[in-house]
Design a protein around this motif. Structure first.
Motif, PDB file in Angstrom:
ATOM      1  N   UNK A  92       4.657  -7.158  -1.502  1.00  0.00           N
ATOM      2  CA  UNK A  92       5.321  -5.874  -1.299  1.00  0.00           C
ATOM      3  C   UNK A  92       6.119  -5.454  -2.530  1.00  0.00           C
ATOM      4  N   UNK A  93       6.567  -6.412  -3.309  1.00  0.00           N
ATOM      5  CA  UNK A  93       7.259  -6.074  -4.556  1.00  0.00           C
ATOM      6  C   UNK A  93       6.339  -5.299  -5.493  1.00  0.00           C
ATOM      7  N   UNK A  94       5.038  -5.553  -5.376  1.00  0.00           N
ATOM      8  CA  UNK A  94       4.060  -4.851  -6.199  1.00  0.00           C
ATOM      9  C   UNK A  94       3.502  -3.615  -5.501  1.00  0.00           C
ATOM     10  N   UNK A  95       3.176  -3.749  -4.203  1.00  0.00           N
ATOM     11  CA  UNK A  95       2.471  -2.688  -3.496  1.00  0.00           C
ATOM     12  C   UNK A  95       3.383  -1.706  -2.772  1.00  0.00           C
ATOM     13  N   UNK A  96       4.459  -2.211  -2.163  1.00  0.00           N
ATOM     14  CA  UNK A  96       5.317  -1.370  -1.321  1.00  0.00           C
ATOM     15  C   UNK A  96       6.786  -1.734  -1.566  1.00  0.00           C
ATOM     16  N   UNK A  97       7.306  -1.417  -2.741  1.00  0.00           N
ATOM     17  CA  UNK A  97       8.656  -1.860  -3.125  1.00  0.00           C
ATOM     18  C   UNK A  97       9.795  -1.208  -2.353  1.00  0.00           C
ATOM     19  N   UNK A  98       9.495  -0.223  -1.499  1.00  0.00           N
ATOM     20  CA  UNK A  98      10.559   0.432  -0.722  1.00  0.00           C
ATOM     21  C   UNK A  98      10.733  -0.179   0.668  1.00  0.00           C
ATOM     22  N   UNK A  99      10.055  -1.276   0.960  1.00  0.00           N
ATOM     23  CA  UNK A  99      10.213  -1.913   2.261  1.00  0.00           C
ATOM     24  C   UNK A  99      11.570  -2.624   2.350  1.00  0.00           C
ATOM     25  N   UNK A 100      12.126  -2.757   3.562  1.00  0.00           N
ATOM     26  CA  UNK A 100      13.519  -3.205   3.719  1.00  0.00           C
ATOM     27  C   UNK A 100      13.801  -4.608   3.190  1.00  0.00           C
ATOM     28  N   UNK A 101      12.860  -5.529   3.278  1.00  0.00           N
ATOM     29  CA  UNK A 101      13.102  -6.871   2.771  1.00  0.00           C
ATOM     30  C   UNK A 101      13.084  -6.912   1.252  1.00  0.00           C
ATOM     31  N   UNK A 204      -5.792   0.197  -1.559  1.00  0.00           N
ATOM     32  CA  UNK A 204      -4.521   0.575  -2.170  1.00  0.00           C
ATOM     33  C   UNK A 204      -3.719  -0.632  -2.642  1.00  0.00           C
ATOM     34  N   UNK A 205      -4.092  -1.847  -2.187  1.00  0.00           N
ATOM     35  CA  UNK A 205      -3.265  -3.035  -2.415  1.00  0.00           C
ATOM     36  C   UNK A 205      -3.963  -4.098  -3.256  1.00  0.00           C
ATOM     37  N   UNK A 206      -4.937  -3.713  -4.041  1.00  0.00           N
ATOM     38  CA  UNK A 206      -5.759  -4.701  -4.744  1.00  0.00           C
ATOM     39  C   UNK A 206      -4.930  -5.587  -5.657  1.00  0.00           C
ATOM     40  N   UNK A 207      -4.047  -5.010  -6.454  1.00  0.00           N
ATOM     41  CA  UNK A 207      -3.282  -5.800  -7.419  1.00  0.00           C
ATOM     42  C   UNK A 207      -2.365  -6.797  -6.724  1.00  0.00           C
ATOM     43  N   UNK A 208      -1.655  -6.335  -5.700  1.00  0.00           N
ATOM     44  CA  UNK A 208      -0.768  -7.236  -4.973  1.00  0.00           C
ATOM     45  C   UNK A 208      -1.531  -8.325  -4.247  1.00  0.00           C
ATOM     46  N   UNK A 209      -2.680  -7.968  -3.642  1.00  0.00           N
ATOM     47  CA  UNK A 209      -3.481  -8.957  -2.926  1.00  0.00           C
ATOM     48  C   UNK A 209      -4.041 -10.001  -3.890  1.00  0.00           C
ATOM     49  N   UNK A 210      -4.486  -9.561  -5.052  1.00  0.00           N
ATOM     50  CA  UNK A 210      -5.013 -10.511  -6.035  1.00  0.00           C
ATOM     51  C   UNK A 210      -3.917 -11.446  -6.539  1.00  0.00           C
ATOM     52  N   UNK A 211      -2.710 -10.923  -6.675  1.00  0.00           N
ATOM     53  CA  UNK A 211      -1.599 -11.728  -7.194  1.00  0.00           C
ATOM     54  C   UNK A 211      -1.234 -12.878  -6.269  1.00  0.00           C
ATOM     55  N   UNK A 212      -1.423 -12.702  -4.950  1.00  0.00           N
ATOM     56  CA  UNK A 212      -1.052 -13.769  -4.014  1.00  0.00           C
ATOM     57  C   UNK A 212      -2.269 -14.540  -3.508  1.00  0.00           C
ATOM     58  N   UNK A 213      -3.450 -14.233  -4.053  1.00  0.00           N
ATOM     59  CA  UNK A 213      -4.644 -14.994  -3.692  1.00  0.00           C
ATOM     60  C   UNK A 213      -5.317 -14.549  -2.409  1.00  0.00           C
ATOM     61  N   UNK A 214      -5.063 -13.327  -1.964  1.00  0.00           N
ATOM     62  CA  UNK A 214      -5.722 -12.834  -0.755  1.00  0.00           C
ATOM     63  C   UNK A 214      -7.123 -12.334  -1.116  1.00  0.00           C
ATOM     64  N   UNK A 215      -8.112 -12.724  -0.330  1.00  0.00           N
ATOM     65  CA  UNK A 215      -9.509 -12.390  -0.613  1.00  0.00           C
ATOM     66  C   UNK A 215      -9.966 -11.251   0.290  1.00  0.00           C
ATOM     67  N   UNK A 216      -9.539 -10.034  -0.032  1.00  0.00           N
ATOM     68  CA  UNK A 216      -9.936  -8.873   0.752  1.00  0.00           C
ATOM     69  C   UNK A 216     -11.329  -8.410   0.339  1.00  0.00           C
ATOM     70  N   UNK A 217     -11.868  -7.453   1.070  1.00  0.00           N
ATOM     71  CA  UNK A 217     -13.212  -6.947   0.771  1.00  0.00           C
ATOM     72  C   UNK A 217     -13.333  -6.440  -0.671  1.00  0.00           C
ATOM     73  N   UNK A 218     -12.400  -5.611  -1.167  1.00  0.00           N
ATOM     74  CA  UNK A 218     -12.529  -5.132  -2.553  1.00  0.00           C
ATOM     75  C   UNK A 218     -12.477  -6.251  -3.585  1.00  0.00           C
ATOM     76  N   UNK A 219     -11.762  -7.338  -3.285  1.00  0.00           N
ATOM     77  CA  UNK A 219     -11.679  -8.454  -4.218  1.00  0.00           C
ATOM     78  C   UNK A 219     -12.923  -9.336  -4.101  1.00  0.00           C
ATOM     79  N   UNK A 220     -13.405  -9.523  -2.883  1.00  0.00           N
ATOM     80  CA  UNK A 220     -14.572 -10.383  -2.674  1.00  0.00           C
ATOM     81  C   UNK A 220     -15.854  -9.766  -3.224  1.00  0.00           C
ATOM     82  N   UNK A 221     -16.034  -8.461  -3.053  1.00  0.00           N
ATOM     83  CA  UNK A 221     -17.285  -7.805  -3.445  1.00  0.00           C
ATOM     84  C   UNK A 221     -17.143  -6.906  -4.668  1.00  0.00           C
ATOM     85  N   UNK A 222     -15.924  -6.762  -5.162  1.00  0.00           N
ATOM     86  CA  UNK A 222     -15.695  -5.864  -6.276  1.00  0.00           C
ATOM     87  C   UNK A 222     -15.299  -4.488  -5.779  1.00  0.00           C
TER      88      UNK A 222
END
Length: 304
Positions: A92-101, A204-222
């Motif tokens: 969230x620091x990368x993708x959604x920095x306005x979240x309360x935590x 919308x969250x590719x950079x943040x997901x890649x930074x924490x090792x999450x393997x979403x569809x855009x990261x898995x298939x490009x």
């Protein structure tokens, strides 16, 4: 006892403090959920109203049913969002920095306490309203998705979205009346949509997901291949909606208008996925998808 002490224990002072604390809690809860209200709170209420209309219930019952729905679906999305944001601070620091935590509006410890309270209240409300099985199903999804790391892979994440949609819409209908074959057709169709093409939210969250090792569809298939796949899915969606939801009702003016409106919105999402490729644009595209979800459920109110 001095004047200051008397003031502190006066009923008016105590009532003011209670009201102020309640308003703060409402504000804080809204900060947790405001990005997701159109994917759960509003859709749940729309399908609840559709169930009320299909079952020809009294108009006098509608305000009470909507009130019950607001309480239930508020806890539905709140319990998920708090858990999701507790485990997602770094992304969230990368993708959604306005979240309360991330902003420090609330600590992790305080958020965890609120999550536990929200889960307990959600179970109690689900039992009280007669939808405990769907509340428990959603709570299992919350725990697996956020604390069991099922959100780390696109397959298990999409499964959670599909199952969560069943839990949402089945509860919405059952808050008003027993589930019917018509209700299940709509529930399973829309759950299938979330199961297959909800990965539009991950663009919308590719950079943040890649930074924490999450393997979403855009990261898995490009990113490019994923955009093509998702765009094709949304381009075909009007045909599936027509065949599975609209055609069984019959060809009427209302059905045609709903068909056209949903097709326009779905095709808009398909085009935006290809042409608009910034995190801000992808967020707007995802929000359009949630509006399509809401419009589909709203159409049930008019055509069923």
């Amino acid at each position: 006892m001095n004047t200051h002490t008397k003031a502190l224990i006066s009923p008016l002072f105590v009532l003011t403090r209670i009201c102020r604390n309640l308003l703060y809690e409402l504000f804080l809860m809204w900060q947790f959920i405001w990005r997701d209200y159109s994917s759960a709170l509003l859709p749940g209420l729309l399908f609840l109203i559709a169930a009320w209309k299909v079952n020809l219930l009294s108009l006098n019952e509608l305000p009470l049913q909507i009130g019950r729905g607001i309480i239930y679906f508020w806890l539905y999305i709140l319990s998920f969002c708090i858990a999701n944001q507790i485990v997602g601070i770094e992304e969230d620091k990368l993708n959604k920095p306005n979240r309360p935590l991330v902003t420090g509006l609330v600590s992790v410890h305080a958020a965890f306490i609120r999550w536990v309270v929200s889960m307990i209240l959600f179970s109690l409300v689900g039992w009280w309203f007669g939808v405990l099985e769907w509340a428990l199903l959603w709570q299992i999804c919350i725990i697996l998705n956020n604390f069991g790391s099922w959100d780390k892979h696109w397959i298990t994440k999409n499964i959670m979205m599909g199952v969560g949609t069943v839990a949402l819409l089945a509860a919405a209908y059952q808050l008003v009346a027993p589930l019917s074959p018509i209700a299940w057709r709509w529930i399973l169709m829309l759950a299938g949509v979330w199961l297959t093409i909800s990965a539009v939210q991950d663009l919308r969250d590719i950079e943040g997901d890649r930074a924490i090792g999450r393997n979403t569809l855009p990261i898995a298939f490009g990113e490019t291949a994923s955009r093509v796949i998702l765009s094709l899915g949304f381009a075909l969606l009007p045909f599936a909606t027509h065949l599975l939801l609209m055609m069984p009702v019959g060809i009427t003016v209302k059905v045609l208008l709903c068909d056209i409106g949903l097709a326009v919105l779905s095709l808009t999402v398909a085009v935006r996925i290809i042409l608009y490729r910034s995190p801000q644009s992808d967020h707007r595209t995802y929000m359009l998808f949630t509006y399509w979800f809401c419009l589909t459920l709203a159409s049930a109110i008019f055509i069923l």
